[in-house]
Design an enzyme around this catalytic site. Structure first.
Site, PDB file in Angstrom:
ATOM      1  N   GLU A  65       0.719  -1.362  -0.142  1.00 32.36           N
ATOM      2  CA  GLU A  65      -0.126   0.012   0.008  1.00 32.36           C
ATOM      3  C   GLU A  65       0.750   1.088  -0.069  1.00 32.36           C
ATOM      4  O   GLU A  65       1.928   1.185   0.264  1.00 32.36           O
ATOM      5  CB  GLU A  65      -0.736  -0.033   1.332  1.00 32.36           C
ATOM      6  CG  GLU A  65      -2.422  -0.356   1.019  1.00 32.36           C
ATOM      7  CD  GLU A  65      -3.103   0.870   0.508  1.00 32.36           C
ATOM      8  OE1 GLU A  65      -2.435   1.589  -0.327  1.00 32.36           O
ATOM      9  OE2 GLU A  65      -4.322   1.036   0.821  1.00 32.36           O
ATOM     10  N   ASP A  66       0.202   2.405  -0.542  1.00 30.12           N
ATOM     11  CA  ASP A  66       1.023   3.768  -0.505  1.00 30.12           C
ATOM     12  C   ASP A  66       1.096   4.173   0.675  1.00 30.12           C
ATOM     13  O   ASP A  66       2.124   4.660   1.431  1.00 30.12           O
ATOM     14  CB  ASP A  66       0.490   4.628  -1.406  1.00 30.12           C
ATOM     15  CG  ASP A  66      -1.320   4.853  -1.330  1.00 30.12           C
ATOM     16  OD1 ASP A  66      -1.663   4.321  -0.622  1.00 30.12           O
ATOM     17  OD2 ASP A  66      -1.448   5.616  -2.029  1.00 30.12           O
ATOM     18  N   ASP A 114      -3.664   5.740   6.466  1.00 28.28           N
ATOM     19  CA  ASP A 114      -4.043   6.915   6.941  1.00 28.28           C
ATOM     20  C   ASP A 114      -5.110   6.507   8.120  1.00 28.28           C
ATOM     21  O   ASP A 114      -4.631   6.398   9.506  1.00 28.28           O
ATOM     22  CB  ASP A 114      -4.616   7.467   6.030  1.00 28.28           C
ATOM     23  CG  ASP A 114      -5.355   9.209   6.219  1.00 28.28           C
ATOM     24  OD1 ASP A 114      -4.373   9.844   7.331  1.00 28.28           O
ATOM     25  OD2 ASP A 114      -6.199   9.503   5.948  1.00 28.28           O
ATOM     26  N   PHE A 145      -0.991  16.269   4.047  1.00 33.52           N
ATOM     27  CA  PHE A 145      -1.459  15.575   3.040  1.00 33.52           C
ATOM     28  C   PHE A 145      -0.264  15.792   2.166  1.00 33.52           C
ATOM     29  O   PHE A 145       0.358  16.790   1.723  1.00 33.52           O
ATOM     30  CB  PHE A 145      -2.723  16.202   2.419  1.00 33.52           C
ATOM     31  CG  PHE A 145      -3.298  15.510   1.319  1.00 33.52           C
ATOM     32  CD1 PHE A 145      -4.234  14.721   1.737  1.00 33.52           C
ATOM     33  CD2 PHE A 145      -3.070  15.554  -0.140  1.00 33.52           C
ATOM     34  CE1 PHE A 145      -4.711  13.658   0.687  1.00 33.52           C
ATOM     35  CE2 PHE A 145      -3.397  14.946  -1.176  1.00 33.52           C
ATOM     36  CZ  PHE A 145      -4.308  13.983  -0.532  1.00 33.52           C
ATOM     37  N   ASP A 189      -1.311  10.866  -5.038  1.00 37.72           N
ATOM     38  CA  ASP A 189      -1.985  12.181  -5.910  1.00 37.72           C
ATOM     39  C   ASP A 189      -2.805  13.146  -4.920  1.00 37.72           C
ATOM     40  O   ASP A 189      -3.289  12.706  -4.121  1.00 37.72           O
ATOM     41  CB  ASP A 189      -2.961  11.445  -7.003  1.00 37.72           C
ATOM     42  CG  ASP A 189      -4.244  11.086  -6.527  1.00 37.72           C
ATOM     43  OD1 ASP A 189      -4.012  10.349  -5.584  1.00 37.72           O
ATOM     44  OD2 ASP A 189      -5.253  11.442  -6.910  1.00 37.72           O
ATOM     45  N   ARG A 223       1.354  12.365  -9.213  1.00 38.99           N
ATOM     46  CA  ARG A 223       1.950  10.978  -8.755  1.00 38.99           C
ATOM     47  C   ARG A 223       3.270  10.784  -9.506  1.00 38.99           C
ATOM     48  O   ARG A 223       3.947   9.759  -9.154  1.00 38.99           O
ATOM     49  CB  ARG A 223       0.922   9.994  -9.747  1.00 38.99           C
ATOM     50  CG  ARG A 223      -0.194   9.928  -9.250  1.00 38.99           C
ATOM     51  CD  ARG A 223      -1.069   8.490  -9.596  1.00 38.99           C
ATOM     52  NE  ARG A 223      -2.648   8.486  -9.341  1.00 38.99           N
ATOM     53  CZ  ARG A 223      -3.269   8.207  -8.314  1.00 38.99           C
ATOM     54  NH1 ARG A 223      -2.685   7.769  -7.319  1.00 38.99           N
ATOM     55  NH2 ARG A 223      -4.459   8.359  -8.348  1.00 38.99           N
TER      56      ARG A 223
HETATM   57  P1  IMP Z   1      -7.312   5.219   4.636  1.00 37.23           P
HETATM   58  O1  IMP Z   1      -8.326   4.368   4.385  1.00 37.23           O
HETATM   59  O2  IMP Z   1      -7.836   6.506   5.526  1.00 37.23           O
HETATM   60  O3  IMP Z   1      -6.239   4.892   5.712  1.00 37.23           O
HETATM   61  O4  IMP Z   1      -6.822   5.779   3.390  1.00 37.23           O
HETATM   62  C1  IMP Z   1      -5.832   5.177   2.654  1.00 37.23           C
HETATM   63  C2  IMP Z   1      -5.901   5.732   1.105  1.00 37.23           C
HETATM   64  O5  IMP Z   1      -6.159   7.257   1.052  1.00 37.23           O
HETATM   65  C3  IMP Z   1      -4.342   5.791   0.605  1.00 37.23           C
HETATM   66  O6  IMP Z   1      -4.305   4.481  -0.153  1.00 37.23           O
HETATM   67  C4  IMP Z   1      -4.541   6.858  -0.276  1.00 37.23           C
HETATM   68  O7  IMP Z   1      -4.910   6.550  -1.592  1.00 37.23           O
HETATM   69  C5  IMP Z   1      -5.441   7.983   0.320  1.00 37.23           C
HETATM   70  N1  IMP Z   1      -4.538   8.936   1.264  1.00 37.23           N
HETATM   71  C6  IMP Z   1      -4.685   8.963   2.489  1.00 37.23           C
HETATM   72  N2  IMP Z   1      -3.591   9.937   2.999  1.00 37.23           N
HETATM   73  C7  IMP Z   1      -3.199  10.548   1.688  1.00 37.23           C
HETATM   74  C8  IMP Z   1      -2.191  11.487   1.353  1.00 37.23           C
HETATM   75  O8  IMP Z   1      -1.620  12.198   2.282  1.00 37.23           O
HETATM   76  N3  IMP Z   1      -2.096  11.780   0.034  1.00 37.23           N
HETATM   77  C9  IMP Z   1      -2.642  10.912  -0.762  1.00 37.23           C
HETATM   78  N4  IMP Z   1      -3.466  10.071  -0.545  1.00 37.23           N
HETATM   79  C10 IMP Z   1      -3.517   9.775   0.743  1.00 37.23           C
END
Ligand code: IMP
Length: 175
Positions: free
Chosen positions: A100-101, A104, A153, A160, A166
Site C-alpha cells: 500500500e502507499d 491513514d 497531505f 496524488d 503521482r
Molecule cells: P485510509 O483508508 O484512510 O487509511 O486511506 C488510505 C488511502 O487514502 C490511501 O491508499 C491513499 O490513496 C489515500 N490517502 C490518505 N492519505 C493521503 C495523502 O496524504 N495523500 C494522498 N493520498 C492519501
C-alpha cells in the site's frame, strides 16, 4: 490551469530509494525459506513503490493488482471502500504481502486485510510506504513501514491530489 510543482519536499527521492531498498532486504530475509511470494499492489497510489520494491528484490516474486476507491478530489477520508478491480488469481496457500502507499485512517487496509484473509492465503502481511498514526480510526497491523509521518497531505511517488503529482520522484506536502 498551469502546472505547478509542489516545492515543500517532505522526503527526498534519495531517502525514499534508500528506505525502499532496506524494506526489500527485510522482506527478502523474512521470506528466504519460502519458494514463493505474491505481492498485491493497491492501485493506483502504490504502483511506484511496488515497482521500486520488486526491482530491489533478488528472488522469485509474483504480482497482482487491486483497485479500491479512495478520496477522489477531497483531502479527507470518506471512510468508504469499494473494490473497483479485483485480483486476477486466487490466494489459497500463497505467501501474500499487500503493498500500500499510505495507511491513514486504516479503513482501506483493514477492509483489504479482511477480504484477502478470507481467501485463505498461507500468510498475509502488509507493507506501507507511509503511515500517519495520528489519523488512525481502526487498529490495523502493518508489518513493514517505510516512513511514519505527521498528519499532512502528501503527494508524489505515486500519491496524488485529484490525479495530479503521482510522477514526482519525491514526496511533498500540499497543505
Ligand atoms: P485510509 O483508508 O484512510 O487509511 O486511506 C488510505 C488511502 O487514502 C490511501 O491508499 C491513499 O490513496 C489515500 N490517502 C490518505 N492519505 C493521503 C495523502 O496524504 N495523500 C494522498 N493520498 C492519501
Amino acid at each position: 490551469m498551469a502546472y505547478e510543482e509542489p516545492k515543500n519536499v517532505l522526503i527526498s527521492s534519495e531517502e525514499i530509494q534508500l528506505r525502499v531498498r532496506e524494506l526489500a532486504q527485510e522482506i527478502e530475509r523474512d521470506y528466504a525459506a519460502d519458494a514463493q511470494l505474491h505481492l498485491i499492489s493497491v492501485l493506483k497510489g502504490a504502483f511506484i513503490f511496488l515497482g521500486d520494491l520488486v526491482r530491489s528484490m533478488n528472488r522469485q516474486v509474483s504480482l497482482d493488482f487491486m483497485a479500491v476507491s479512495s478520496y477522489g478530489k477531497s483531502t479527507t477520508s470518506s471512510g468508504e471502500v469499494r473494490v473497483l478491480k479485483d485480483l486476477d488469481s486466487g490466494l489459497e496457500g500463497r505467501n501474500v504481502i499487500i503493498v500500500e502507499d499510505i495507511v491513514d485512517t486504516g479503513l482501506t487496509l483493514a477492509y483489504l486485510q479482511e477480504i484477502l484473509h478470507a481467501r485463505s492465503p498461507k500468510s498475509l502481511k502488509t507493507a506501507c510506504l507511509l503511515s500517519k498514526p495520528s489519523r488512525r480510526v481502526v487498529d490495523v497491523k502493518v508489518d513493514y513501514i517505510g516512513f511514519t509521518i505527521e498528519d499532512r497531505f502528501v503527494v508524489g511517488y505515486g500519491l496524488d491530489y485529484a490525479e495530479q503529482y503521482r510522477n514526482l520522484p519525491y514526496l511533498a506536502t500540499l497543505d
